[in-house]
Design an enzyme around this catalytic site. Sequence first.
Site, mmCIF file in Angstrom:
data_model
loop_
_atom_site.group_PDB
_atom_site.id
_atom_site.type_symbol
_atom_site.label_atom_id
_atom_site.label_comp_id
_atom_site.label_asym_id
_atom_site.label_seq_id
_atom_site.Cartn_x
_atom_site.Cartn_y
_atom_site.Cartn_z
ATOM 1 N N PHE A 152 1.526 0.209 11.799
ATOM 2 C CA PHE A 152 0.145 -0.091 12.220
ATOM 3 C C PHE A 152 0.001 -1.523 12.720
ATOM 4 O O PHE A 152 -0.887 -1.827 13.516
ATOM 5 C CB PHE A 152 -0.834 0.155 11.045
ATOM 6 C CG PHE A 152 -0.837 -0.947 10.008
ATOM 7 C CD1 PHE A 152 -1.567 -2.107 10.211
ATOM 8 C CD2 PHE A 152 -0.098 -0.832 8.835
ATOM 9 C CE1 PHE A 152 -1.562 -3.124 9.263
ATOM 10 C CE2 PHE A 152 -0.083 -1.833 7.894
ATOM 11 C CZ PHE A 152 -0.814 -2.989 8.108
ATOM 12 N N LYS A 176 5.394 7.680 19.057
ATOM 13 C CA LYS A 176 4.327 8.020 18.113
ATOM 14 C C LYS A 176 3.744 6.727 17.538
ATOM 15 O O LYS A 176 4.354 6.092 16.688
ATOM 16 C CB LYS A 176 4.864 8.884 16.967
ATOM 17 C CG LYS A 176 3.725 9.475 16.148
ATOM 18 C CD LYS A 176 4.119 9.875 14.748
ATOM 19 C CE LYS A 176 4.152 8.750 13.770
ATOM 20 N NZ LYS A 176 2.869 8.044 13.538
ATOM 21 N N SER A 229 8.036 0.651 7.096
ATOM 22 C CA SER A 229 8.459 0.253 5.751
ATOM 23 C C SER A 229 9.876 0.786 5.484
ATOM 24 O O SER A 229 10.342 1.719 6.154
ATOM 25 C CB SER A 229 7.481 0.816 4.718
ATOM 26 O OG SER A 229 7.514 2.222 4.771
ATOM 27 N N CYS A 284 5.647 -8.655 9.432
ATOM 28 C CA CYS A 284 6.954 -8.537 8.785
ATOM 29 C C CYS A 284 7.636 -9.893 8.659
ATOM 30 O O CYS A 284 8.593 -10.039 7.914
ATOM 31 C CB CYS A 284 7.843 -7.583 9.560
ATOM 32 S SG CYS A 284 8.230 -8.223 11.180
ATOM 33 N N GLU A 386 6.822 -6.196 -1.568
ATOM 34 C CA GLU A 386 6.078 -6.533 -0.360
ATOM 35 C C GLU A 386 4.595 -6.242 -0.596
ATOM 36 O O GLU A 386 4.194 -5.082 -0.736
ATOM 37 C CB GLU A 386 6.598 -5.694 0.820
ATOM 38 C CG GLU A 386 5.978 -6.075 2.139
ATOM 39 C CD GLU A 386 6.546 -5.284 3.324
ATOM 40 O OE1 GLU A 386 6.934 -4.117 3.157
ATOM 41 O OE2 GLU A 386 6.583 -5.856 4.427
HETATM 42 P P1 NAD Z 1 4.903 2.987 7.308
HETATM 43 O O1 NAD Z 1 6.332 3.027 6.979
HETATM 44 O O2 NAD Z 1 3.943 3.516 6.324
HETATM 45 O O3 NAD Z 1 4.613 3.805 8.664
HETATM 46 C C1 NAD Z 1 5.300 3.478 9.858
HETATM 47 C C2 NAD Z 1 5.287 4.694 10.777
HETATM 48 O O4 NAD Z 1 6.093 5.720 10.205
HETATM 49 C C3 NAD Z 1 3.908 5.305 11.006
HETATM 50 O O5 NAD Z 1 3.796 5.652 12.374
HETATM 51 C C4 NAD Z 1 3.913 6.532 10.114
HETATM 52 O O6 NAD Z 1 3.098 7.569 10.634
HETATM 53 C C5 NAD Z 1 5.370 6.951 10.104
HETATM 54 N N1 NAD Z 1 5.823 7.573 8.842
HETATM 55 C C6 NAD Z 1 5.363 7.336 7.609
HETATM 56 N N2 NAD Z 1 6.081 8.042 6.699
HETATM 57 C C7 NAD Z 1 7.018 8.729 7.397
HETATM 58 C C8 NAD Z 1 8.076 9.612 7.027
HETATM 59 N N3 NAD Z 1 8.312 9.959 5.760
HETATM 60 N N4 NAD Z 1 8.847 10.110 7.996
HETATM 61 C C9 NAD Z 1 8.656 9.780 9.281
HETATM 62 N N5 NAD Z 1 7.666 8.950 9.699
HETATM 63 C C10 NAD Z 1 6.855 8.428 8.761
HETATM 64 O O7 NAD Z 1 4.570 1.463 7.691
HETATM 65 P P2 NAD Z 1 3.168 0.800 8.032
HETATM 66 O O8 NAD Z 1 2.349 0.691 6.794
HETATM 67 O O9 NAD Z 1 2.558 1.451 9.222
HETATM 68 O O10 NAD Z 1 3.651 -0.654 8.502
HETATM 69 C C11 NAD Z 1 3.907 -1.700 7.602
HETATM 70 C C12 NAD Z 1 5.381 -1.784 7.255
HETATM 71 O O11 NAD Z 1 6.148 -1.989 8.444
HETATM 72 C C13 NAD Z 1 5.704 -2.963 6.356
HETATM 73 O O12 NAD Z 1 6.648 -2.581 5.400
HETATM 74 C C14 NAD Z 1 6.279 -3.992 7.310
HETATM 75 O O13 NAD Z 1 7.143 -4.938 6.723
HETATM 76 C C15 NAD Z 1 7.016 -3.111 8.253
HETATM 77 N N6 NAD Z 1 7.254 -3.785 9.528
HETATM 78 C C16 NAD Z 1 8.506 -4.253 9.740
HETATM 79 C C17 NAD Z 1 8.783 -4.952 10.887
HETATM 80 C C18 NAD Z 1 10.154 -5.493 11.133
HETATM 81 O O14 NAD Z 1 10.375 -6.090 12.183
HETATM 82 N N7 NAD Z 1 11.096 -5.316 10.229
HETATM 83 C C19 NAD Z 1 7.759 -5.184 11.833
HETATM 84 C C20 NAD Z 1 6.499 -4.660 11.579
HETATM 85 C C21 NAD Z 1 6.249 -3.965 10.406
#
Ligand code: NAD
Length: 508
Positions: A152, A176, A229, A284, A386
Site C-alpha cells: 500500500f 496487482k 511484508s 521500508c 516492524e
Molecule cells: P502486505 O504484505 O500485507 O501486502 C502486499 C501485497 O501483497 C498486497 O497487494 C496484498 O494484497 C498482497 N498479499 C497479501 N497477502 C498475500 C498472500 N498471502 N499471497 C499473495 N499476495 C498477498 O504488505 P503491505 O501492508 O501492503 O505493505 C507494507 C509492507 O511492505 C511492510 O512490511 C513494508 O516493510 C514492506 N515494504 C517493503 C519494501 C522494500 O523495499 N523492502 C518497500 C515497501 C514496503
Amino acid sequence: MTSYIKIKNHINGQWLDETNGQYEPLKNPSTGAVIGEVPLSSVETSRAAVAAAAEAFPAWSATPLPKRMDYIFKMYTAMAENKEMLAESIAIDQAKHIAEARGEVGRVMEILQMACSIPSLIQGETVQGIANNISGRLIKAPLGVFCGVAPFNFPALVFGWFIPFAIGTGNTFVYKPSTESPLFMQKMMQLMQDIGLPDGVVNIVHGDRETVEAWYDDENVAGVCLVGSTPTAKAIAEGCGRHGKKTMLLGGAKNFAAVMEDAPMDLTIENILMSGYGSAGQRCLAVSNIAVVSEIYDEFVERLLEASRNISVGNAMDPDVFMGPVISSKAKERIENYIEIGQSEGATLALDGRNPDVADTDKDGYYVGPTVFTDVTPCMQIAREEIFGPVLSVMKVGCINGALRAIKNHEMGNGAVIFTQNAFYTEKFINEADVGMVGVNVGICAPHPYLPFGGIKGSLVGNNKVQGKDAIDFFTQNKVATVRVVDPKAGEAAPATGNSDVRSCVAS
Ligand code: NAD
C-alpha cells in the site's frame, strides 16, 4: 470533494468491472470517509489478465527496441505533464502527504529515465573462435509474462520498479496494486493507454491473495515480483517455487540509525525526523531504532523530543502539516498496541503520539502522532518487530560496535544509517553493517535508480533486487547461441582444424 471512485480492472486495453461483484470499500485515511470501491478479482479474472498479456507477448517482444524505448520515454513525458494529478491520487487513498507524494512521482520519473538506458544494459556478449567457424553468443531475452504485487505504501514507486524494466526488456505484465491504494495505477494506466501502449502489454487486476495465487500454476506466467511484508514474500516464494517460477521478493524492514559522538546534530535530527515520521513511518527505509553512543545520549534525546513535539499532524492534502495519517484503522490499532507493548516491557514512553490534535473535519481519520521510546534494548519487542508507524525507539550503546552488533543480531536487514564526521566510523559502518543498503549522514538510504535496491536477511526472500542492472537480469534470461557459419559456396562447413574443440562443444 472527490466523486465516488469505482476502481476497474484493465485487461487487454479494456476498463472492466469485476464480474463476480465482490468489492471492498476504498477509504480516504485522512478523513476515514468511504470514497469508492475496489474489486476483489476472481481467479478467472486474474487468469484472463495473464492470457491477455500472453497474447500480447509475441508482438511486443518483436517490437524493435527503439520503439519500446519510445513508449518508456512517452510514459516519462506523460508523468511530467500530469505530475500534480498523479501526486494527488497518492495523497488521496494512501494519504501520503502531498509534498512526499510529489517526491514519489518524481522518483518514478528518474526510474523511467534510467529505464531508457535498457538498450545499453541489455547488450549481450559474443565469443569468437570457439572452434573453426563457430562462435558463441549470449542474448538477454525476455521470458514472457511477469506479474507484480504492490504494497500500500508506494503505489507509484513499485510500478516504477517493475513495469518499465519488465516491458522495456520485451516482457508483458499483469500488475496487482494494493486494495488500499489503487488510485495511482488507474491514472497511470490511462496515461499508458493515451500514449498508445499496445493492448495487453500492461494489464491491471485488483484484488488480494486469491488474485495472486491464481498465477502460481498458470503456465503463461514466467515470474512474480512483490514488494510487501516478509510473510507475503515467503508465501509467494512457496507458491512460485512449487511451479518453478522466477521471483523477485522484497520483504519487511526494521532500520537502525547509529548516532556517533561527532554526529552533526542539526543535520542528524532533521534527517531522523524526515525518515522516522515521513509517510507516518510507513516506509521500508524509515529509521525505527536509533542507537546513540552514551556520550551524547541525553543531548540527542532532548533534541529529538523537542523536534518531535513540533511535528504537525493532519490531512495529507494540507500543505502546512508535516505528517499525514496511517493507512487504516487496523494499522492505527496495531501501532497503538505496540505503544502499549513498549510500556509493558519497560521502555520509557517519552512522547506519546496517541490521539494527536487534528482538525474537526479529520477527526475520523487514522492518526498517530510522533512517538518516542527511550531506554529501549535490542531484545524488546518494539525493537525487534516492524511497527510501520511513527514510533522511534532510542537505545544507548557504548560505541560503534554496540550499534553494529544490534544491527547484525536483527533478523531484518533492509537499511541502516550512521551519523558521523569520522572517516573510520564511516568505512567501518559501510563494511560491517549487516544490511543491504547503507547510508552515511542521510536518513533514508534509498539507492539511486541506477543502483540496485533491496535488503538482505529477512528483508529479501531469494536473491533478486529491484532497479539498476539487477532488474535487467531478473526480467531477462541469458540465452546462449552456438553458431557455426557455413560457406554457402562450399555447401558445407569448412573442416574444423581444432576437432577436439568441436567434440567438447557438441558433447556438452
Ligand atoms: P502486505 O504484505 O500485507 O501486502 C502486499 C501485497 O501483497 C498486497 O497487494 C496484498 O494484497 C498482497 N498479499 C497479501 N497477502 C498475500 C498472500 N498471502 N499471497 C499473495 N499476495 C498477498 O504488505 P503491505 O501492508 O501492503 O505493505 C507494507 C509492507 O511492505 C511492510 O512490511 C513494508 O516493510 C514492506 N515494504 C517493503 C519494501 C522494500 O523495499 N523492502 C518497500 C515497501 C514496503
